[in-house]
Write an enzyme that holds these catalytic residues in place. Structure first.
Site, mmCIF file in Angstrom:
data_model
loop_
_atom_site.group_PDB
_atom_site.id
_atom_site.type_symbol
_atom_site.label_atom_id
_atom_site.label_comp_id
_atom_site.label_asym_id
_atom_site.label_seq_id
_atom_site.Cartn_x
_atom_site.Cartn_y
_atom_site.Cartn_z
ATOM 1 N N THR A 187 0.829 -1.221 0.000
ATOM 2 C CA THR A 187 0.000 0.000 0.000
ATOM 3 C C THR A 187 0.859 1.264 0.000
ATOM 4 O O THR A 187 0.670 2.160 -0.825
ATOM 5 C CB THR A 187 -0.901 -0.004 1.263
ATOM 6 O OG1 THR A 187 -1.580 -1.252 1.309
ATOM 7 C CG2 THR A 187 -1.905 1.107 1.231
ATOM 8 N N GLU B 97 8.633 10.333 9.223
ATOM 9 C CA GLU B 97 7.415 11.149 9.291
ATOM 10 C C GLU B 97 6.170 10.310 8.990
ATOM 11 O O GLU B 97 5.116 10.491 9.598
ATOM 12 C CB GLU B 97 7.523 12.313 8.300
ATOM 13 C CG GLU B 97 6.416 13.322 8.390
ATOM 14 C CD GLU B 97 6.430 14.102 9.691
ATOM 15 O OE1 GLU B 97 7.348 14.902 9.903
ATOM 16 O OE2 GLU B 97 5.523 13.891 10.511
ATOM 17 N N VAL C 39 3.984 8.276 11.860
ATOM 18 C CA VAL C 39 3.074 8.852 12.859
ATOM 19 C C VAL C 39 2.034 9.738 12.183
ATOM 20 O O VAL C 39 2.382 10.754 11.572
ATOM 21 C CB VAL C 39 3.848 9.693 13.907
ATOM 22 C CG1 VAL C 39 2.912 10.160 15.010
ATOM 23 C CG2 VAL C 39 5.013 8.909 14.488
ATOM 24 N N GLU D 177 -3.608 -2.351 9.846
ATOM 25 C CA GLU D 177 -2.319 -3.037 9.804
ATOM 26 C C GLU D 177 -2.514 -4.452 9.268
ATOM 27 O O GLU D 177 -3.635 -4.985 9.287
ATOM 28 C CB GLU D 177 -1.728 -3.123 11.217
ATOM 29 C CG GLU D 177 -1.389 -1.786 11.824
ATOM 30 C CD GLU D 177 -0.385 -1.007 10.978
ATOM 31 O OE1 GLU D 177 0.733 -1.463 10.787
ATOM 32 O OE2 GLU D 177 -0.760 0.071 10.479
ATOM 33 N N LYS E 79 3.055 4.794 17.859
ATOM 34 C CA LYS E 79 3.169 6.182 17.397
ATOM 35 C C LYS E 79 3.370 7.129 18.579
ATOM 36 O O LYS E 79 4.163 8.080 18.512
ATOM 37 C CB LYS E 79 1.923 6.568 16.611
ATOM 38 C CG LYS E 79 1.767 5.769 15.314
ATOM 39 C CD LYS E 79 0.365 5.895 14.745
ATOM 40 C CE LYS E 79 0.205 5.114 13.465
ATOM 41 N NZ LYS E 79 -1.208 4.953 13.065
#
Ligand code: HSE
Length: 453
Positions: free
Chosen positions: A31, A147, A150, A208, A223
């Site tokens: 993905t 980056e 999160v 997930e 996160k």
């Protein structure tokens, strides 16, 4: 000695001409990986202009090479061996978007050992092995950027590291899992049951690979661990986080919370206290009129309370292919611009310095101080006062007591909102309450977050 500025431009011009393409090797083309390929290709010229040089995908490691060729065509070298990408001399930066913590750790450490920068969206990897990985990166002078790990589309790591660099951060709180926020929104707005809402989130590519990471709060805790490291300069302490997901949440509490003027959200909270840091993910009540209560579907939002900037809030898509790609490519642009010169700035915590490693302890559950919502099943409506009195006796401040709207076939339910109280005191009071003859079934408790500055 004085130098003519015109003269000094000459070597700079030469230097710029010598800056070459940043060559990217990618591990995984699912993905996030396919989204990254698409966005890099679509916005190639703009990205190059912003980065100061071209960014080119030169190699991809994939489990299914045929499927990968269908995505990237024949302009990119393909391999079934991720280690080849991690160590290949023609790769400057490794994008790890395969997920998982075991093999991914080996690939990332190998890439670092070979002097390569790493960009990853793998929050589990960094939450569990981040302290080791960042130390290795620092030693080698390379960047590990994350980056996309999160709140995908929200540049919250950059906000903490750059935009808020002047501040002492007091707390960070956020809806940082798109899947659970999507499920809670669907259940509340469309009356969908939990399983159907989860199936939709999976079909949309939000969840997930193991969706229990989402619904049990583990992904949000990964996160939160990264946010806390950036906010407080502490090492990655995922193992110490209090983690509760939404699987035990009852539809009735969603309705009772609404009756009291609140909405239930799965929130990650990292708060600095004198004795340490609260690190917790839980379904909590937030005031219905608060901006955080308006964050619906797979959207995420993060609030930061800092001493100079005050309260700031960041909102955006919390899951999705190109939404994550946006963050992954922003990190690639960072790498292209800095190329190692400031690699140490990208280490989120100060754990490499002995004095800072233990400076901030993670507080135990009993020490966390908040208000609470209690739903107490009783035998008769006139027992409401006995419940309030019992809590007051146990030193729990009672702010509001009400009866839940009647439900056919259910015993009366007393709803209580407490004032601020330590979790340890509340646990004892609930234990005492549970033993009383008026109480007909297990008491439900949830935290209330005021999210006030
Ligand atoms: N499963 C994650 C979520 C994906 O739902 O938020 C983005 O990190």
């Amino acid at each position: 000695m004085y130098r003519d500025p015109v003269e000094s431009l000459e070597p700079l011009h030469h230097r710029q001409a010598a800056i070459r393409t940043l060559r990217v090797g990618m591990i995984g083309i699912g993905t996030v990986g396919s989204g990254t390929f698409r966005v890099l290709a679509r916005n190639r010229a703009d990205i190059a202009a912003r980065a100061g040089r071209s960014i080119e995908l030169v190699m991809v490691a994939a489990r299914n090479l045929e499927r990968a060729a269908g995505i990237v065509g024949d302009s990119v070298a393909l391999t079934a061996d991720p280690m080849q990408v991690a160590t290949h001399p023609d790769v400057d930066v490794v994008v790890e978007v395969a997920g998982g913590t075991g093999p991914a750790r080996d690939w990332v450490l190998a890439a670092i050992a070979h002097g390569k920068h790493v960009v990853t969206a793998n929050k589990a990897l960094l939450a569990v092995h981040g302290t080791e990985i960042f130390a290795a990166a620092r030693e080698k002078g390379v960047i590990v950027a994350y980056e996309g790990a999160v709140a995908v589309s929200i540049p919250i790591i950059k906000a903490l590291r750059e935009g808020l660099a002047a501040n002492r951060i007091e707390w960070v709180a956020g809806i940082i899992n798109g899947t659970t926020n999507f499920i809670l929104s669907k259940m509340r707005d469309e009356g969908l049951d939990f399983a159907a809402a989860l199936a939709q989130a999976q079909a949309l590519g939000y969840a997930e690979a193991d969706p229990s990471f989402d619904i049990e709060g583990i992904d949000a805790a990964h996160k939160l661990t990264l946010l806390a490291a950036n906010a407080f300069g502490m090492p990655l302490r995922f193992a110490d986080a209090q983690v509760e997901g939404i699987t035990a949440l009852q539809g009735m509490d969603v309705a009772c919370a609404e009756q009291l003027g609140y909405r239930i959200k799965l929130l990650g909270v990292a708060r600095r206290q004198a004795a340490g840091v609260e690190l917790r993910v839980q379904p909590v009540l937030v005031p219905a009129a608060h901006l955080m209560a308006q964050v619906n579907g797979s959207m995420n939002a993060v609030m930061v309370k800092s001493d100079a900037a005050g309260l700031t809030m960041y909102y955006g898509a919390g899951a999705g292919s190109e939404q994550t790609a946006s963050a992954v490519i922003a990190d690639l642009v960072d790498v292209a611009r800095l190329d190692g010169v400031h690699a140490a700035q990208h280490v989120p915590h100060l754990g490499v310095h002995a004095h800072a490693t233990n400076a901030l302890a993670v507080l135990p559950r009993a020490a966390v101080h908040t208000s609470h919502y209690l739903r107490v099943p009783v035998h008769a409506v006139n027992q409401i006062q006995a419940i309030a009195a019992s809590l007051a006796e146990q030193k729990v401040p009672v702010r509001q007591v009400a009866l839940a709207a009647e439900r056919p076939g259910m015993s009366p339910q007393v709803l209580v909102l407490t004032g601020q109280v330590e979790q340890g005191t509340l646990d004892l009071a609930v234990h005492a309450l549970q033993a009383r003859s008026e109480v007909a079934a297990p008491v439900t408790t949830l935290r209330v977050e005021s999210l006030e500055g």
